[in-house]
Design a protein around this motif. Structure first.
Motif, PDB file in Angstrom:
ATOM      1  N   ILE A  18       0.861  -1.178   0.000  1.00  0.00           N
ATOM      2  CA  ILE A  18       0.000   0.000   0.000  1.00  0.00           C
ATOM      3  C   ILE A  18       0.896   1.226   0.000  1.00  0.00           C
ATOM      4  O   ILE A  18       1.777   1.370   0.844  1.00  0.00           O
ATOM      5  CB  ILE A  18      -0.903   0.038   1.252  1.00  0.00           C
ATOM      6  N   ASN A  19       0.656   2.119  -0.945  1.00  0.00           N
ATOM      7  CA  ASN A  19       1.417   3.355  -1.010  1.00  0.00           C
ATOM      8  C   ASN A  19       0.491   4.503  -0.623  1.00  0.00           C
ATOM      9  O   ASN A  19      -0.613   4.628  -1.137  1.00  0.00           O
ATOM     10  CB  ASN A  19       1.967   3.560  -2.426  1.00  0.00           C
ATOM     11  N   ASP A  20       0.933   5.309   0.320  1.00  0.00           N
ATOM     12  CA  ASP A  20       0.152   6.447   0.793  1.00  0.00           C
ATOM     13  C   ASP A  20       1.149   7.529   1.170  1.00  0.00           C
ATOM     14  O   ASP A  20       2.228   7.232   1.676  1.00  0.00           O
ATOM     15  CB  ASP A  20      -0.681   6.020   2.011  1.00  0.00           C
ATOM     16  N   SER A  21       0.785   8.776   0.954  1.00  0.00           N
ATOM     17  CA  SER A  21       1.722   9.856   1.266  1.00  0.00           C
ATOM     18  C   SER A  21       2.007   9.957   2.768  1.00  0.00           C
ATOM     19  O   SER A  21       2.949  10.639   3.170  1.00  0.00           O
ATOM     20  CB  SER A  21       1.203  11.188   0.721  1.00  0.00           C
ATOM     21  N   ALA A  22       1.236   9.262   3.607  1.00  0.00           N
ATOM     22  CA  ALA A  22       1.518   9.238   5.041  1.00  0.00           C
ATOM     23  C   ALA A  22       2.740   8.378   5.361  1.00  0.00           C
ATOM     24  O   ALA A  22       3.363   8.541   6.400  1.00  0.00           O
ATOM     25  CB  ALA A  22       0.313   8.700   5.809  1.00  0.00           C
TER      26      ALA A  22
ATOM     27  N   ALA B  30       6.268   2.294   0.803  1.00  0.00           N
ATOM     28  CA  ALA B  30       5.057   1.485   0.687  1.00  0.00           C
ATOM     29  C   ALA B  30       5.039   0.448   1.808  1.00  0.00           C
ATOM     30  O   ALA B  30       6.082  -0.068   2.213  1.00  0.00           O
ATOM     31  CB  ALA B  30       5.013   0.803  -0.676  1.00  0.00           C
ATOM     32  N   GLN B  31       3.858   0.159   2.333  1.00  0.00           N
ATOM     33  CA  GLN B  31       3.699  -0.760   3.459  1.00  0.00           C
ATOM     34  C   GLN B  31       3.088  -2.074   2.992  1.00  0.00           C
ATOM     35  O   GLN B  31       2.121  -2.082   2.224  1.00  0.00           O
ATOM     36  CB  GLN B  31       2.803  -0.127   4.535  1.00  0.00           C
ATOM     37  N   GLU B  32       3.636  -3.166   3.486  1.00  0.00           N
ATOM     38  CA  GLU B  32       3.170  -4.497   3.074  1.00  0.00           C
ATOM     39  C   GLU B  32       1.902  -4.898   3.825  1.00  0.00           C
ATOM     40  O   GLU B  32       1.772  -4.697   5.035  1.00  0.00           O
ATOM     41  CB  GLU B  32       4.254  -5.539   3.326  1.00  0.00           C
TER      42      GLU B  32
ATOM     43  N   LYS C 236      -4.016   9.322  11.042  1.00  0.00           N
ATOM     44  CA  LYS C 236      -5.454   9.577  11.156  1.00  0.00           C
ATOM     45  C   LYS C 236      -5.920  10.612  10.134  1.00  0.00           C
ATOM     46  O   LYS C 236      -7.012  10.482   9.574  1.00  0.00           O
ATOM     47  CB  LYS C 236      -5.807  10.020  12.579  1.00  0.00           C
ATOM     48  N   LEU C 237      -5.091  11.649   9.892  1.00  0.00           N
ATOM     49  CA  LEU C 237      -5.443  12.648   8.878  1.00  0.00           C
ATOM     50  C   LEU C 237      -5.582  12.027   7.491  1.00  0.00           C
ATOM     51  O   LEU C 237      -6.318  12.530   6.647  1.00  0.00           O
ATOM     52  CB  LEU C 237      -4.386  13.753   8.837  1.00  0.00           C
ATOM     53  N   HIS C 238      -4.871  10.934   7.268  1.00  0.00           N
ATOM     54  CA  HIS C 238      -4.926  10.228   5.986  1.00  0.00           C
ATOM     55  C   HIS C 238      -6.026   9.156   5.971  1.00  0.00           C
ATOM     56  O   HIS C 238      -6.120   8.386   5.025  1.00  0.00           O
ATOM     57  CB  HIS C 238      -3.570   9.600   5.667  1.00  0.00           C
ATOM     58  N   GLY C 239      -6.829   9.091   7.029  1.00  0.00           N
ATOM     59  CA  GLY C 239      -7.948   8.160   7.059  1.00  0.00           C
ATOM     60  C   GLY C 239      -7.635   6.787   7.620  1.00  0.00           C
ATOM     61  O   GLY C 239      -8.484   5.900   7.617  1.00  0.00           O
ATOM     62  N   TRP C 240      -6.413   6.583   8.140  1.00  0.00           N
ATOM     63  CA  TRP C 240      -6.041   5.298   8.717  1.00  0.00           C
ATOM     64  C   TRP C 240      -6.549   5.211  10.152  1.00  0.00           C
ATOM     65  O   TRP C 240      -6.643   6.218  10.845  1.00  0.00           O
ATOM     66  CB  TRP C 240      -4.521   5.110   8.686  1.00  0.00           C
TER      67      TRP C 240
END
Length: 68
Positions: A10-14, A18-20, A58-62
């Motif tokens: 998963i790639n996210d600007s947070a 990238a996180q597996e 959290k700001l990124h919706g996680w």
């Protein structure tokens, strides 16, 4: 709808990198898909820095377990 699988990334600007994906749980009753990522290890950080990381995610919706 895109559903990730174990081993995907998963790639996210947070995230710096990238996180597996470790596990995916489909909750059909709630029409939800819970994606579990590898744990983020924060070494040598004070409590304020850790809180800042949590706020950023959290700001990124996680959400973190058990907040899901």
């Amino acid at each position: 709808m895109l559903i990730p699988h174990k081993g995907d990334f998963i790639n996210d600007s947070a995230f710096r990198d990238a996180q597996e994906v470790e596990m995916v749980v489909l909750d059909l009753e709630r029409n939800a898909c819970h994606v579990h990522l590898k744990a983020v290890e924060l070494a040598n950080h004070d409590e304020k820095a850790i809180e800042d990381y949590i706020d950023l995610y959290k700001l990124h919706g996680w959400k973190s377990y058990p907040d899901c």
